[in-house]
Design a protein around this motif. Structure first.
Motif, mmCIF file in Angstrom:
data_model
loop_
_atom_site.group_PDB
_atom_site.id
_atom_site.type_symbol
_atom_site.label_atom_id
_atom_site.label_comp_id
_atom_site.label_asym_id
_atom_site.label_seq_id
_atom_site.Cartn_x
_atom_site.Cartn_y
_atom_site.Cartn_z
ATOM 1 N N PHE A 84 0.926 5.316 40.877
ATOM 2 C CA PHE A 84 -0.107 4.698 41.124
ATOM 3 C C PHE A 84 -1.161 4.452 40.171
ATOM 4 O O PHE A 84 -1.522 3.322 39.924
ATOM 5 N N TYR A 85 -1.324 5.680 39.376
ATOM 6 C CA TYR A 85 -2.339 5.495 38.340
ATOM 7 C C TYR A 85 -1.979 4.672 37.125
ATOM 8 O O TYR A 85 -2.562 4.097 36.425
ATOM 9 N N ASP A 86 -0.595 4.874 36.847
ATOM 10 C CA ASP A 86 -0.023 3.935 35.814
ATOM 11 C C ASP A 86 -0.049 2.582 36.038
ATOM 12 O O ASP A 86 -0.365 1.729 35.171
ATOM 13 N N ALA A 87 0.104 2.122 37.171
ATOM 14 C CA ALA A 87 -0.036 0.747 37.717
ATOM 15 C C ALA A 87 -1.491 0.109 37.788
ATOM 16 O O ALA A 87 -1.776 -0.834 37.294
ATOM 17 N N ALA A 88 -2.226 0.845 38.578
ATOM 18 C CA ALA A 88 -3.688 0.609 38.706
ATOM 19 C C ALA A 88 -4.543 0.459 37.447
ATOM 20 O O ALA A 88 -5.490 -0.324 37.263
ATOM 21 N N LEU B 84 -14.498 1.029 33.695
ATOM 22 C CA LEU B 84 -14.891 -0.453 33.158
ATOM 23 C C LEU B 84 -13.547 -1.233 33.084
ATOM 24 O O LEU B 84 -12.734 -0.955 32.142
ATOM 25 N N ALA B 85 -13.937 -2.475 33.176
ATOM 26 C CA ALA B 85 -12.947 -3.699 33.174
ATOM 27 C C ALA B 85 -13.361 -4.620 32.008
ATOM 28 O O ALA B 85 -14.446 -4.920 32.043
ATOM 29 N N PRO B 86 -12.273 -5.088 31.474
ATOM 30 C CA PRO B 86 -12.650 -6.115 30.424
ATOM 31 C C PRO B 86 -12.875 -7.494 30.476
ATOM 32 O O PRO B 86 -13.420 -8.257 29.915
ATOM 33 N N SER B 87 -12.492 -7.519 32.012
ATOM 34 C CA SER B 87 -12.627 -9.049 32.632
ATOM 35 C C SER B 87 -12.549 -8.957 34.062
ATOM 36 O O SER B 87 -12.316 -8.137 34.536
ATOM 37 N N ARG B 88 -12.982 -10.237 34.471
ATOM 38 C CA ARG B 88 -12.825 -10.330 36.259
ATOM 39 C C ARG B 88 -11.441 -10.146 36.594
ATOM 40 O O ARG B 88 -11.090 -9.695 37.635
ATOM 41 N N ALA C 54 -9.435 -7.863 39.578
ATOM 42 C CA ALA C 54 -8.426 -8.515 40.369
ATOM 43 C C ALA C 54 -7.202 -7.952 40.121
ATOM 44 O O ALA C 54 -6.307 -7.533 41.142
ATOM 45 N N ASP C 55 -6.508 -7.812 38.912
ATOM 46 C CA ASP C 55 -5.306 -7.066 38.716
ATOM 47 C C ASP C 55 -5.464 -5.659 39.025
ATOM 48 O O ASP C 55 -4.052 -5.336 39.806
#
Length: 130
Positions: free
Chosen positions: A21-25, A75-79, A83-84
């Motif tokens: 799960f964490y590898d993918a998410a 923290l995500a680098p982009s919107r 979504a991904d």
């Protein structure tokens, strides 16, 4: 991840399932698995040298339980990365706690919320900054 924290831990009752799960998410957020141990896996930024998020079997041997009101916000680098993250989490056994979108926590606060297969709540957030 914030420099304020040395690391965060989340419990699991099934380490191989949690690792998948964490590898993918976490991949859309730029986080990679940096450590794989018998009782835990750890994630951080590539080249950072620091593992900031650990997914672990509880040290006391008792069942892992999610904390009510506990939620790491990553923290995500982009919107698009938010979504991904959300899509990857749902595709790998997570459940939806809030689809990607703007939130009222400040201008440009774009977030998604999920629960991992053990019930831990996570958020990915991108902050639009001028």
């Amino acid at each position: 991840m914030a420099e304020t924290f040395l690391y965060l831990t989340l419990g699991t009752g099934d380490l191989p399932r949690a690792a998948r799960f964490y590898d993918a998410a976490l991949a859309p957020l730029g986080l990679v698995r940096r450590a794989t141990e018998e009782t835990e896996v750890g994630y951080g930024l590539p080249g950072d040298g620091t593992t900031r998020l650990w997914i672990t079997l509880p040290f006391d041997g008792r069942p892992a339980t999610p904390g009510n009101g506990t939620m790491p916000a990553l923290l995500a680098p982009s919107r698009a990365a938010v979504a991904d993250f959300h899509a990857a989490a749902l595709a790998h056994g997570g459940s939806d706690e809030g689809a990607p979108g703007l939130r009222p926590y400040g201008p440009g606060f774009f977030a998604a919320y999920v629960r991992d297969p053990d019930g831990n709540k996570l958020s990915a957030v991108h902050l639009d900054r001028p």
